[in-house]
Design a protein around this motif. Structure first.
Motif, PDB file in Angstrom:
ATOM      1  N   THR A  64      33.072  35.375  55.705  1.00 52.69           N
ATOM      2  CA  THR A  64      34.209  35.787  54.877  1.00 52.69           C
ATOM      3  C   THR A  64      33.742  36.317  53.531  1.00 52.69           C
ATOM      4  N   SER A  65      32.810  35.619  52.900  1.00 52.48           N
ATOM      5  CA  SER A  65      32.293  36.056  51.605  1.00 52.48           C
ATOM      6  C   SER A  65      31.617  37.420  51.717  1.00 52.48           C
ATOM      7  N   ASN A  66      30.846  37.628  52.764  1.00 53.31           N
ATOM      8  CA  ASN A  66      30.158  38.914  52.937  1.00 53.31           C
ATOM      9  C   ASN A  66      31.148  40.045  53.186  1.00 53.31           C
ATOM     10  N   ILE A  67      32.213  39.757  53.936  1.00 52.21           N
ATOM     11  CA  ILE A  67      33.214  40.789  54.209  1.00 52.21           C
ATOM     12  C   ILE A  67      33.886  41.228  52.907  1.00 52.21           C
ATOM     13  N   VAL A  68      34.263  40.268  52.064  1.00 51.51           N
ATOM     14  CA  VAL A  68      34.903  40.602  50.789  1.00 51.51           C
ATOM     15  C   VAL A  68      33.955  41.427  49.927  1.00 51.51           C
ATOM     16  N   LYS A  69      32.701  41.018  49.843  1.00 49.25           N
ATOM     17  CA  LYS A  69      31.724  41.733  49.025  1.00 49.25           C
ATOM     18  C   LYS A  69      31.504  43.145  49.550  1.00 49.25           C
ATOM     19  N   GLU A  70      31.305  43.291  50.847  1.00 48.83           N
ATOM     20  CA  GLU A  70      31.019  44.607  51.419  1.00 48.83           C
ATOM     21  C   GLU A  70      32.230  45.530  51.333  1.00 48.83           C
ATOM     22  N   THR A  71      33.425  44.981  51.539  1.00 50.64           N
ATOM     23  CA  THR A  71      34.622  45.825  51.495  1.00 50.64           C
ATOM     24  C   THR A  71      34.919  46.274  50.073  1.00 50.64           C
ATOM     25  N   CYS A  72      34.763  45.388  49.082  1.00 55.66           N
ATOM     26  CA  CYS A  72      34.967  45.784  47.687  1.00 55.66           C
ATOM     27  C   CYS A  72      33.968  46.868  47.292  1.00 55.66           C
ATOM     28  N   THR A  73      32.733  46.730  47.740  1.00 58.66           N
ATOM     29  CA  THR A  73      31.729  47.756  47.450  1.00 58.66           C
ATOM     30  C   THR A  73      32.118  49.088  48.079  1.00 58.66           C
ATOM     31  N   ALA A  74      32.593  49.050  49.322  1.00 53.56           N
ATOM     32  CA  ALA A  74      32.999  50.281  50.004  1.00 53.56           C
ATOM     33  C   ALA A  74      34.192  50.933  49.312  1.00 53.56           C
ATOM     34  N   ILE A  75      35.144  50.131  48.849  1.00 48.88           N
ATOM     35  CA  ILE A  75      36.310  50.683  48.153  1.00 48.88           C
ATOM     36  C   ILE A  75      35.873  51.427  46.904  1.00 48.88           C
ATOM     37  N   HIS A  76      34.980  50.827  46.123  1.00 53.10           N
ATOM     38  CA  HIS A  76      34.529  51.476  44.892  1.00 53.10           C
ATOM     39  C   HIS A  76      33.711  52.728  45.191  1.00 53.10           C
ATOM     40  N   GLN A  77      32.820  52.656  46.164  1.00 53.89           N
ATOM     41  CA  GLN A  77      31.955  53.793  46.457  1.00 53.89           C
ATOM     42  C   GLN A  77      32.730  54.966  47.052  1.00 53.89           C
ATOM     43  N   LEU A  78      33.720  54.688  47.896  1.00 51.97           N
ATOM     44  CA  LEU A  78      34.433  55.768  48.581  1.00 51.97           C
ATOM     45  C   LEU A  78      35.634  56.284  47.793  1.00 51.97           C
ATOM     46  N   LEU A  79      36.251  55.432  46.973  1.00 53.65           N
ATOM     47  CA  LEU A  79      37.419  55.861  46.212  1.00 53.65           C
ATOM     48  C   LEU A  79      37.099  56.154  44.762  1.00 53.65           C
ATOM     49  N   GLY A  80      36.001  55.578  44.258  1.00 55.45           N
ATOM     50  CA  GLY A  80      35.705  55.717  42.839  1.00 55.45           C
ATOM     51  C   GLY A  80      35.491  57.148  42.404  1.00 55.45           C
ATOM     52  N   GLY A  81      34.833  57.954  43.236  1.00 59.97           N
ATOM     53  CA  GLY A  81      34.575  59.334  42.860  1.00 59.97           C
ATOM     54  C   GLY A  81      35.837  60.143  42.685  1.00 59.97           C
ATOM     55  N   GLU A  82      36.923  59.751  43.348  1.00 62.60           N
ATOM     56  CA  GLU A  82      38.184  60.492  43.261  1.00 62.60           C
ATOM     57  C   GLU A  82      39.195  59.815  42.363  1.00 62.60           C
ATOM     58  N   PHE A  83      39.218  58.488  42.374  1.00 60.29           N
ATOM     59  CA  PHE A  83      40.281  57.765  41.673  1.00 60.29           C
ATOM     60  C   PHE A  83      39.801  56.967  40.466  1.00 60.29           C
ATOM     61  N   LEU A  84      38.518  56.948  40.196  1.00 63.75           N
ATOM     62  CA  LEU A  84      38.024  56.240  39.008  1.00 63.75           C
ATOM     63  C   LEU A  84      36.892  57.055  38.394  1.00 63.75           C
ATOM     64  N   GLN A  85      37.210  58.287  38.072  1.00 62.50           N
ATOM     65  CA  GLN A  85      36.212  59.212  37.529  1.00 62.50           C
ATOM     66  C   GLN A  85      36.651  59.675  36.156  1.00 62.50           C
TER      67      GLN A  85
END
Length: 411
Positions: free
Chosen positions: A146-167
Motif C-alpha cells: 500500500t505504501s509503495n502504491i501511494v508513493k509511486e502513484t503520487c510520483t506518476a501524477i506529478h511527472q505526467l501532469l506537472g508539465g501541463e498543470f504545474l508549470q
C-alpha cells in the motif's frame, strides 16, 4: 494374519501410486493475486455521491485521469501473481489523499452499494478516515504494498501532469496574462502571483520525532498554483527565509523571465512586476508586502486593502487544497521525501480539477468560502530576522500606494 497383510499391502500400493503420480507430472499451479481476497473496487459503487466523497472528483474526471496515468501505473503479471490494476492503484491513492481526516460521526453508507458496501462496513477504519493501515485492510493488501502504491502513484501524477498543470510561466507574455488576471479581479497592478509559506507537520512511522517540511507556493488570481516547492525543515523553529526558497533563488538569479518594468495603468511612471505576500515575506523590489501597523483610513490602509485582495488568492488556494485533500488534516505518517511527493501530487490534481471546473472539486466555481475550514496541519511561519531596509522595495511600494488611492472625493 493374511487379511491384515493384504490390507497393509493395499495401503502401500495406494501410497506408491499417489507418489508416482505427483512426481511423474507437473503439478498445476494457480497464480495468486496480490490480495488476500477479491478486490474491493471503489469505482464499483453505484452511489454518485459516495464516489465524489471518497475521491473528490466525478467519475468522468477519474476516467480521464486514469487514461493519462494508466500506462505508467500498469505492472506486468508474473507466473506467481497477477498485478494490481491501474484503476485500483489510482483509487487507493486518491482515497488516501482525500480522506485523511478522521470524522467525528459514523456515516451511513447507501443500500444500493450491495455486498461491496457490506465488505467495507466490516472494516470500521473505512468510515473514520483512511490511513495506510486502513487502506491495507480495505483493499486486502500488505502495508508495504500500500505504501509503495501511494508513493509511486503520487510520483506518476506529478511527472505526467506537472508539465501541463504545474508549470511556471516561461515568458514575459505569460506573466503579463497572470498580471492581467489580478488587475481585473483584485485591482492590484503588475502582480504576477500571490505567495504564501506554510509549515506541514509529519510524523514518520517508526519514529517518535515530529518533523516538518516547508511549503512555499505562488498562485495566480484564479487560485491555481504557479509554483510549489517543499523543503525539509530542520529544528523546531518556524522562521522562514524567503531568500533560501526556490522562488527566492529564482528571483535573485533573474531566471523567471519576468517582464521589464512598465508604466502602471493610467500612469507614465514605470514600475516592476511583483509578487505579493504577507508579513512573513521581506519587502523587495519584486515582492510587495503590506505596511506594518494599522492606519485605518490613511494612504497605507488603501494600499493594504488592495494588496490583501490580491494575496487572498494564495490563502484561498491553500484552503481549497486542505479542504479537498484531507490528508493535510492530521500529521502525515510519512518521511519528508514522500510528503513532498504528496504535496506536489495534490497541487497537480488541484490545478487539473480547477482547469476542468469539476463540480465535485469546486461547486459553482466558489473560491472564497474555503478558508473558513482552516488549514489543518499547515501552520503559518514567521519571517527570519534580517538586517537592512527596504531601499528599492520602498520606492516601488510608494509608487503602487499612489496608484491604489481612491479617486478624489471617494473613501
Amino acid at each position: 494374519m493374511d487379511t491384515r497383510r493384504r490390507k497393509l499391502l493395499r495401503l502401500v500400493a495406494c501410497a506408491a501410486a499417489l507418489l508416482l503420480e505427483n512426481t511423474s507430472g507437473k503439478r498445476k499451479r494457480h497464480r495468486r493475486v496480490w490480495r488476500k481476497n477479491r478486490p474491493l473496487d471503489l469505482t464499483a459503487f453505484d452511489s454518485r455521491n459516495n464516489f465524489l466523497r471518497f475521491v473528490k472528483m466525478t467519475s468522468e474526471d477519474f476516467d480521464l485521469l486514469l487514461e493519462r496515468l494508466g500506462p505508467r501505473l500498469a505492472r506486468q503479471d508474473t507466473q506467481f501473481r497477477k498485478a494490481i490494476p491501474p484503476r485500483d492503484r489510482l483509487s487507493l491513492t486518491l482515497r488516501f489523499l482525500a480522506t485523511g481526516k478522521r470524522t467525528r460521526r459514523r456515516e451511513r453508507m447507501p443500500q444500493e452499494a450491495g455486498n461491496v458496501t457490506a465488505g467495507f462496513l466490516g472494516c470500521s477504519c473505512f468510515l473514520t478516515g483512511e490511513s495506510l493501515q486502513s487502506l491495507s485492510c480495505a483493499y486486502r493488501l500488505g502495508n508495504s504494498t500500500t505504501s509503495n502504491i501511494v508513493k509511486e502513484t503520487c510520483t506518476a501524477i506529478h511527472q505526467l501532469l506537472g508539465g501541463e498543470f504545474l508549470q511556471r510561466p516561461d515568458s514575459a507574455a505569460a506573466w503579463r496574462r497572470v498580471a492581467d488576471g489580478f488587475l481585473q479581479k483584485c485591482g492590484f497592478p503588475h502582480c504576477v502571483g500571490a505567495v504564501d509559506a506554510k509549515r506541514i507537520s509529519l510524523h514518520p512511522q517508526g519514529s517518535d520525532d515530529k518533523r516538518s517540511v516547508l511549503l512555499t507556493a505562488a498562485v495566480d488570481a484564479h487560485c491555481r498554483f504557479l509554483s510549489v516547492s517543499v523543503t525539509p525543515q530542520t529544528g523546531d523553529s518556524d522562521a522562514f527565509a524567503f531568500e533560501e526558497s526556490d522562488l527566492g533563488r529564482a528571483l535573485d538569479r533573474g531566471s523567471l523571465r519576468l517582464p521589464a518594468p512598465e508604466p502602471l495603468p493610467a500612469s507614465d511612471r514605470a514600475s516592476p512586476y511583483v509578487f505579493v505576500g504577507d508579513g512573513a515575506f521581506p519587502l523587495r523590489s519584486d515582492l510587495m508586502v503590506p505596511f506594518p501597523g494599522e492606519d485605518a483610513g490613511g494612504r497605507r490602509a488603501a494600499f493594504n486593502r488592495r494588496l490583501s485582495g490580491a494575496r487572498r488568492a494564495a490563502e484561498n488556494a491553500l484552503g481549497i487544497l486542505t479542504s479537498r485533500w484531507r490528508v493535510f488534516h492530521t500529521s502525515i505518517p510519512l518521511q519528508a521525501e514522500k510528503v513532498e511527493r504528496v504535496v506536489l501530487a495534490t497541487a497537480c490534481l488541484h490545478n487539473f480539477l480547477c482547469g476542468r471546473r469539476s463540480e465535485a472539486y469546486l461547486p459553482d466555481g466558489e473560491t472564497d468560502s474555503w478558508r473558513s475550514d482552516g488549514l489543518g496541519i499547515m501552520k503559518s511561519v514567521r519571517r527570519e530576522p534580517a538586517g537592512g531596509g527596504g531601499g528599492e522595495g520602498e520606492d516601488v511600494r510608494n509608487a503602487m500606494t499612489d496608484y491604489c488611492q481612491p479617486p478624489s472625493g471617494l473613501t
